[in-house]
Design a protein around this motif. Structure first.
Motif, mmCIF file in Angstrom:
data_model
loop_
_atom_site.group_PDB
_atom_site.id
_atom_site.type_symbol
_atom_site.label_atom_id
_atom_site.label_comp_id
_atom_site.label_asym_id
_atom_site.label_seq_id
_atom_site.Cartn_x
_atom_site.Cartn_y
_atom_site.Cartn_z
ATOM 1 N N LYS A 52 29.375 35.953 24.798
ATOM 2 C CA LYS A 52 28.801 34.673 24.361
ATOM 3 C C LYS A 52 29.744 33.893 23.445
ATOM 4 C CE LYS A 52 25.102 35.345 26.646
ATOM 5 N NZ LYS A 52 25.132 34.894 28.020
ATOM 6 N N LYS A 68 30.930 30.214 24.260
ATOM 7 C CA LYS A 68 30.739 29.094 23.326
ATOM 8 C C LYS A 68 32.020 28.289 23.161
ATOM 9 C CE LYS A 68 27.125 31.123 20.433
ATOM 10 N NZ LYS A 68 26.795 31.637 19.107
ATOM 11 N N LEU A 115 26.065 24.588 25.420
ATOM 12 C CA LEU A 115 26.407 24.977 24.049
ATOM 13 C C LEU A 115 25.168 24.917 23.169
ATOM 14 C CD1 LEU A 115 28.669 25.806 22.130
ATOM 15 C CD2 LEU A 115 29.069 23.372 21.684
ATOM 16 N N THR A 130 23.505 28.105 21.067
ATOM 17 C CA THR A 130 23.563 28.106 19.608
ATOM 18 C C THR A 130 22.202 27.947 18.938
ATOM 19 O OG1 THR A 130 24.112 25.755 19.635
ATOM 20 C CG2 THR A 130 25.941 27.315 19.508
#
Length: 186
Positions: A157, A161, A179, A183
């Protein structure tokens, strides 16, 4: 200089003239004569004129002949052109072969196209690891779409990202959406 070379050059002069004296029909006659005499450049030019005119049915067999004779640029023209056209005469296997030539000579955009073919199993056996490798090549060469494609396939991950951020920086909306999903807390 050979007679065929002169014929082919005359074709180029009539095809590329910018002083108002361009005569594509006459250029094609010269290119056809050169091609009939087994001059690959004459054949190639003939194929390029057909491409310019949007006539894939005429261009494809000529450029295929030139490609098979070893002219990589003709293969590249075929791969990209067939990828973006609605031409149904080529099989996906043929298109993959043409695009593969571009990727192998270092054209990252062709690696990106080839990655999507591997991911979808279009014209080639589906292979996610191969798609990942090809997306990575195109991403490292600066194609944000390659970064985006790679990020979607990663289990890591943090790396995903960073790749989505790269796509965001280049203004790709899908990168922002992905994104944000990664997040935001669930």
């Amino acid at each position: 200089l050979s007679f065929i070379f002169i014929i082919q050059k005359l074709g180029e002069l009539y095809w590329k003239r910018t002083d108002g004296g361009q005569d594509v029909e006459l250029a094609m006659e010269y290119f056809e004569e050169a091609c009939d005499a087994k001059d690959l450049l004459g054949c190639w030019r003939q194929g390029e004129v057909f491409l310019e005119q949007g006539d894939w049915n005429q261009a494809e067999p000529i450029l295929d002949k030139v490609c098979r004779a070893g002219a990589q640029d003709a293969c590249l023209q075929l791969g990209r052109g067939l990828h973006t056209s609605n031409n149904n005469s080529s099989t996906w296997t043929q298109i993959v072969a043409y695009v593969d030539v571009g990727c192998k000579v270092g054209i990252a955009e062709d690696c990106l196209i080839l990655a999507s073919y591997h991911l979808e199993g279009r014209g080639i056996r589906r292979s996610v690891p191969t798609a990942q490798a090809l997306f990575r090549i195109s991403c490292l060469a600066g194609f944000s779409e390659g970064c985006l494609g790679l990020a979607k396939l990663l289990d890591d991950k943090d790396e995903a990202k960073a790749l989505y951020q790269n796509a965001c920086n280049d203004g790709i909306d899908e990168g922002w959406e992905a994104l944000t999903e990664l997040t935001l807390p669930l």
